[in-house]
Design a protein around this motif. Structure first.
Motif, mmCIF file in Angstrom:
data_model
loop_
_atom_site.group_PDB
_atom_site.id
_atom_site.type_symbol
_atom_site.label_atom_id
_atom_site.label_comp_id
_atom_site.label_asym_id
_atom_site.label_seq_id
_atom_site.Cartn_x
_atom_site.Cartn_y
_atom_site.Cartn_z
ATOM 1 N N GLU A 9 130.238 -20.414 103.367
ATOM 2 C CA GLU A 9 128.762 -20.107 103.614
ATOM 3 C C GLU A 9 127.832 -21.352 103.232
ATOM 4 O OE1 GLU A 9 125.960 -17.597 101.206
ATOM 5 O OE2 GLU A 9 127.042 -16.144 102.541
ATOM 6 N N GLU A 10 128.314 -22.087 102.065
ATOM 7 C CA GLU A 10 127.624 -23.426 101.765
ATOM 8 C C GLU A 10 127.952 -24.624 102.736
ATOM 9 O OE1 GLU A 10 126.600 -26.449 97.885
ATOM 10 O OE2 GLU A 10 128.167 -24.646 97.724
ATOM 11 N N GLU A 15 128.677 -24.155 106.102
ATOM 12 C CA GLU A 15 127.911 -23.724 107.117
ATOM 13 C C GLU A 15 126.351 -24.080 106.980
ATOM 14 O OE1 GLU A 15 127.369 -23.328 110.896
ATOM 15 O OE2 GLU A 15 129.284 -22.888 110.037
ATOM 16 N N ARG A 16 125.808 -23.811 105.869
ATOM 17 C CA ARG A 16 124.414 -24.339 105.448
ATOM 18 C C ARG A 16 124.204 -25.866 105.588
ATOM 19 N NH1 ARG A 16 121.818 -26.560 101.437
ATOM 20 N NH2 ARG A 16 123.506 -26.270 100.143
ATOM 21 N N ILE A 17 125.024 -26.491 105.052
ATOM 22 C CA ILE A 17 125.208 -27.841 105.004
ATOM 23 C C ILE A 17 125.180 -28.371 106.553
ATOM 24 C CG2 ILE A 17 126.089 -30.117 104.417
ATOM 25 C CD1 ILE A 17 126.692 -28.881 101.717
ATOM 26 N N ARG A 18 126.153 -28.158 107.195
ATOM 27 C CA ARG A 18 126.439 -28.445 108.444
ATOM 28 C C ARG A 18 125.038 -28.049 109.510
ATOM 29 N NH1 ARG A 18 131.604 -26.706 107.955
ATOM 30 N NH2 ARG A 18 131.289 -24.742 108.311
ATOM 31 N N GLY A 19 124.593 -26.939 109.329
ATOM 32 C CA GLY A 19 123.090 -26.600 110.083
ATOM 33 C C GLY A 19 122.159 -27.621 109.735
ATOM 34 N N ALA A 20 122.230 -28.080 108.321
ATOM 35 C CA ALA A 20 121.118 -29.052 107.898
ATOM 36 C C ALA A 20 121.292 -30.252 108.728
ATOM 37 C CB ALA A 20 120.867 -29.283 106.538
ATOM 38 N N CYS A 63 126.389 -30.886 97.139
ATOM 39 C CA CYS A 63 127.288 -29.992 97.267
ATOM 40 C C CYS A 63 127.288 -29.221 95.978
ATOM 41 C CB CYS A 63 128.442 -30.096 97.895
ATOM 42 S SG CYS A 63 128.333 -31.338 99.447
#
Length: 151
Positions: free
Chosen positions: A20-21, A23-28, A103
């Motif tokens: 989940e984290e 994915e959040r970083i990839r999205g950013a 991270c």
């Protein structure tokens, strides 16, 4: 001026993060890439595999020494980069502030370095090869048509 924004993070924290984290970083990162592309300054960005996959080539006494792994042990490892064509350093800094580096609540940084513009080599050899191949293909096609006409 083109700038390379070098992203340094702590690999151990990156490897331990949840899906989940991650994915959040990839999205950013995708948000920064899309925003810079929309402004016409995006030139490239890619993550790097871990330092466990690195190979270092060191020159020693005129000979190359090949070493598996990174050259030096550091707290943070180079995780990826962006190349942006910014008006000035201030604009590059504003974009660097948007790039995720931390991270699991850890720390990271973005190093900003101007890129020295140098003339790039032309791809004349590849183009010449492509022309030769195209000519050979055309000639082969013509030969085949001539053979069919003879039959």
């Amino acid at each position: 001026m083109r700038y390379m924004l070098l992203i340094y993070s702590k690999e151990a924290q990156m490897e331990a993060m949840s899906g989940e984290e991650a994915e959040r970083i990839r999205g950013a990162h995708h948000a920064v890439m899309q925003a810079t592309a929309a402004r016409g300054i995006f030139r490239g960005a890619e993550p790097l595999k871990s330092t466990a996959t690195a190979t270092t080539v060191r020159m020693q006494n005129g000979r190359s020494l090949i070493i598996d792994g990174p050259f030096a042990e550091t707290k943070e490892q180079l995780a990826g980069y962006y190349i942006l064509d910014c008006e000035d350093l201030d604009e590059a800094i504003r974009w660097a502030e948007k790039i995720p580096t931390a991270c699991k609540g850890g720390e990271g940084c973005v190093e900003i370095r101007p890129i020295i513009a140098i003339p790039q080599p032309t791809n004349a050899m590849s183009q010449a090869g492509a022309m030769s191949e195209a000519g050979a293909t055309s000639q082969a096609g013509a030969t085949s048509q001539a053979e069919q006409a003879d039959e």
